[in-house]
Design a protein around this motif. Structure first.
Motif, PDB file in Angstrom:
ATOM      1  N   LEU A 199       0.833  -1.204   0.000  1.00  0.00           N
ATOM      2  CA  LEU A 199       0.000   0.000   0.000  1.00  0.00           C
ATOM      3  C   LEU A 199       0.868   1.255   0.000  1.00  0.00           C
ATOM      4  N   GLY A 200       1.969   1.214   0.750  1.00  0.00           N
ATOM      5  CA  GLY A 200       2.872   2.365   0.812  1.00  0.00           C
ATOM      6  C   GLY A 200       3.493   2.679  -0.539  1.00  0.00           C
ATOM      7  N   GLU A 201       3.910   1.629  -1.260  1.00  0.00           N
ATOM      8  CA  GLU A 201       4.503   1.852  -2.586  1.00  0.00           C
ATOM      9  C   GLU A 201       3.479   2.427  -3.557  1.00  0.00           C
ATOM     10  N   LEU A 202       2.249   1.901  -3.513  1.00  0.00           N
ATOM     11  CA  LEU A 202       1.203   2.429  -4.388  1.00  0.00           C
ATOM     12  C   LEU A 202       0.865   3.868  -4.014  1.00  0.00           C
ATOM     13  N   ALA A 203       0.852   4.159  -2.717  1.00  0.00           N
ATOM     14  CA  ALA A 203       0.578   5.533  -2.267  1.00  0.00           C
ATOM     15  C   ALA A 203       1.640   6.490  -2.815  1.00  0.00           C
ATOM     16  N   GLU A 204       2.903   6.089  -2.780  1.00  0.00           N
ATOM     17  CA  GLU A 204       3.983   6.939  -3.305  1.00  0.00           C
ATOM     18  C   GLU A 204       3.835   7.145  -4.809  1.00  0.00           C
ATOM     19  N   ARG A 205       3.510   6.085  -5.528  1.00  0.00           N
ATOM     20  CA  ARG A 205       3.400   6.168  -6.991  1.00  0.00           C
ATOM     21  C   ARG A 205       2.185   6.982  -7.437  1.00  0.00           C
ATOM     22  N   SER A 206       1.083   6.889  -6.681  1.00  0.00           N
ATOM     23  CA  SER A 206      -0.175   7.509  -7.102  1.00  0.00           C
ATOM     24  C   SER A 206      -0.458   8.859  -6.459  1.00  0.00           C
ATOM     25  N   GLY A 207       0.145   9.111  -5.300  1.00  0.00           N
ATOM     26  CA  GLY A 207      -0.184  10.337  -4.581  1.00  0.00           C
ATOM     27  C   GLY A 207      -1.487  10.229  -3.806  1.00  0.00           C
ATOM     28  N   VAL A 208      -2.008   9.006  -3.647  1.00  0.00           N
ATOM     29  CA  VAL A 208      -3.231   8.757  -2.884  1.00  0.00           C
ATOM     30  C   VAL A 208      -2.809   8.160  -1.542  1.00  0.00           C
ATOM     31  N   SER A 209      -3.404   8.601  -0.467  1.00  0.00           N
ATOM     32  CA  SER A 209      -3.000   8.133   0.864  1.00  0.00           C
ATOM     33  C   SER A 209      -3.207   6.633   1.039  1.00  0.00           C
ATOM     34  N   ARG A 210      -2.372   6.027   1.869  1.00  0.00           N
ATOM     35  CA  ARG A 210      -2.495   4.598   2.173  1.00  0.00           C
ATOM     36  C   ARG A 210      -3.876   4.293   2.725  1.00  0.00           C
ATOM     37  N   SER A 211      -4.360   5.160   3.592  1.00  0.00           N
ATOM     38  CA  SER A 211      -5.668   4.953   4.216  1.00  0.00           C
ATOM     39  C   SER A 211      -6.774   4.892   3.162  1.00  0.00           C
ATOM     40  N   THR A 212      -6.757   5.847   2.224  1.00  0.00           N
ATOM     41  CA  THR A 212      -7.775   5.870   1.173  1.00  0.00           C
ATOM     42  C   THR A 212      -7.669   4.624   0.304  1.00  0.00           C
ATOM     43  N   LEU A 213      -6.442   4.240  -0.060  1.00  0.00           N
ATOM     44  CA  LEU A 213      -6.247   3.041  -0.877  1.00  0.00           C
ATOM     45  C   LEU A 213      -6.783   1.799  -0.166  1.00  0.00           C
ATOM     46  N   SER A 214      -6.450   1.669   1.109  1.00  0.00           N
ATOM     47  CA  SER A 214      -6.882   0.514   1.883  1.00  0.00           C
ATOM     48  C   SER A 214      -8.403   0.461   1.987  1.00  0.00           C
ATOM     49  N   ARG A 215      -9.006   1.596   2.291  1.00  0.00           N
ATOM     50  CA  ARG A 215     -10.470   1.644   2.437  1.00  0.00           C
ATOM     51  C   ARG A 215     -11.169   1.370   1.103  1.00  0.00           C
ATOM     52  N   ALA A 216     -10.589   1.844  -0.015  1.00  0.00           N
ATOM     53  CA  ALA A 216     -11.172   1.586  -1.337  1.00  0.00           C
ATOM     54  C   ALA A 216     -11.080   0.105  -1.683  1.00  0.00           C
ATOM     55  N   GLU A 217      -9.925  -0.512  -1.383  1.00  0.00           N
ATOM     56  CA  GLU A 217      -9.758  -1.937  -1.675  1.00  0.00           C
ATOM     57  C   GLU A 217     -10.716  -2.802  -0.855  1.00  0.00           C
ATOM     58  N   ARG A 218     -11.066  -2.351   0.334  1.00  0.00           N
ATOM     59  CA  ARG A 218     -12.001  -3.095   1.187  1.00  0.00           C
ATOM     60  C   ARG A 218     -13.447  -2.666   0.959  1.00  0.00           C
ATOM     61  N   ALA A 219     -13.671  -1.790  -0.021  1.00  0.00           N
ATOM     62  CA  ALA A 219     -15.005  -1.276  -0.374  1.00  0.00           C
ATOM     63  C   ALA A 219     -15.673  -0.558   0.795  1.00  0.00           C
ATOM     64  N   GLU A 220     -14.865   0.033   1.675  1.00  0.00           N
ATOM     65  CA  GLU A 220     -15.414   0.848   2.762  1.00  0.00           C
ATOM     66  C   GLU A 220     -15.797   2.227   2.256  1.00  0.00           C
ATOM     67  N   ILE A 221     -15.166   2.634   1.147  1.00  0.00           N
ATOM     68  CA  ILE A 221     -15.511   3.892   0.489  1.00  0.00           C
ATOM     69  C   ILE A 221     -15.594   3.642  -1.003  1.00  0.00           C
ATOM     70  N   SER A 222     -16.309   4.514  -1.682  1.00  0.00           N
ATOM     71  CA  SER A 222     -16.335   4.497  -3.143  1.00  0.00           C
ATOM     72  C   SER A 222     -15.338   5.557  -3.586  1.00  0.00           C
ATOM     73  N   PRO A 223     -14.269   5.162  -4.283  1.00  0.00           N
ATOM     74  CA  PRO A 223     -13.255   6.150  -4.648  1.00  0.00           C
ATOM     75  C   PRO A 223     -13.813   7.224  -5.570  1.00  0.00           C
ATOM     76  N   THR A 224     -13.301   8.435  -5.435  1.00  0.00           N
ATOM     77  CA  THR A 224     -13.725   9.539  -6.291  1.00  0.00           C
ATOM     78  C   THR A 224     -13.131   9.360  -7.677  1.00  0.00           C
ATOM     79  N   ALA A 225     -13.644  10.122  -8.635  1.00  0.00           N
ATOM     80  CA  ALA A 225     -13.111  10.086 -10.001  1.00  0.00           C
ATOM     81  C   ALA A 225     -11.643  10.487 -10.011  1.00  0.00           C
TER      82      ALA A 225
END
Length: 194
Positions: free
Chosen positions: A32-58
């Motif tokens: 998650l940390g590597e993806l966060a660095e590459r994308s500029g999206v926080s680890r928390s947001t990435l984790s929550r999106a992968e677990r479908a706790e949030i619907s990611p924005t456009a």
């Protein structure tokens, strides 16, 4: 209308999207940390999106598409069933980013062997959608406004489009779509992979 997670669990599309995002990250062997660095999206947001706790924005999906080298339509089509040659209006996948007032209908979703797709976009009055990079550099786009007015900014040049107007461009950097009138802006976006 989507139900809250506490009501009936995650939205089925969000659940499939989260699972696909997790698969893509695993295929690349990234934490998650590597993806966060590459994308500029926080680890928390990435984790929550992968677990479908949030619907990611456009905007978040756009950043992830950039990292994974695919269009948003391609990513969203990967969470739907295999595309059919004929897609009736009632069967066209619709995705909504309520936070930005953006509704996206995949009229002609990506298909193996084809490089083009058609998307219907709807922006609510006052909606302003900014992407910091294209999902695929050099992506060809044709934006045809059907109703309302749309302001599109690409390569630091703004374009006002009224009903019937069409803007053709290749996307290399940030873009911005803004509803420029008092009514919803409805447009067709033709996307062609380079």
């Amino acid at each position: 209308m989507k139900q809250n997670l506490s009501d009936a669990g995650p939205d089925p599309v969000d659940a499939r999207l989260g699972a696909r995002l997790a698969e893509l990250r695993a295929e690349h062997g990234w934490s998650l940390g590597e993806l966060a660095e590459r994308s500029g999206v926080s680890r928390s947001t990435l984790s929550r999106a992968e677990r479908a706790e949030i619907s990611p924005t456009a905007a978040v999906l756009n950043r992830l598409c950039n990292v994974y080298g695919r269009t948003m339509s391609r990513l969203l089509s990967e969470v739907e069933a295999e595309p059919a040659p004929l897609l009736r209006a009632a069967e066209q996948p619709v995705w909504e980013d309520r936070a930005s007032g953006f509704v996206r209908r995949s009229v002609s979703p990506p298909h193996p062997g084809l490089r083009g797709e058609l998307v219907e976009g709807r922006l609510a009055p006052g909606a302003d959608l900014a992407y910091d990079r294209p999902p695929v550099p050099g992506l060809e786009q044709h934006i045809w406004v059907l109703e309302g007015a749309l302001e599109v900014t690409a390569q630091d040049v703004g374009h006002r489009l009224d009903a019937g107007d069409c803007l053709r461009l290749r996307v290399w950097g940030p873009t911005r779509f803004r509803c420029a009138g008092p009514r919803e802006a409805r447009y067709v976006l033709a996307v062609v992979l380079p």
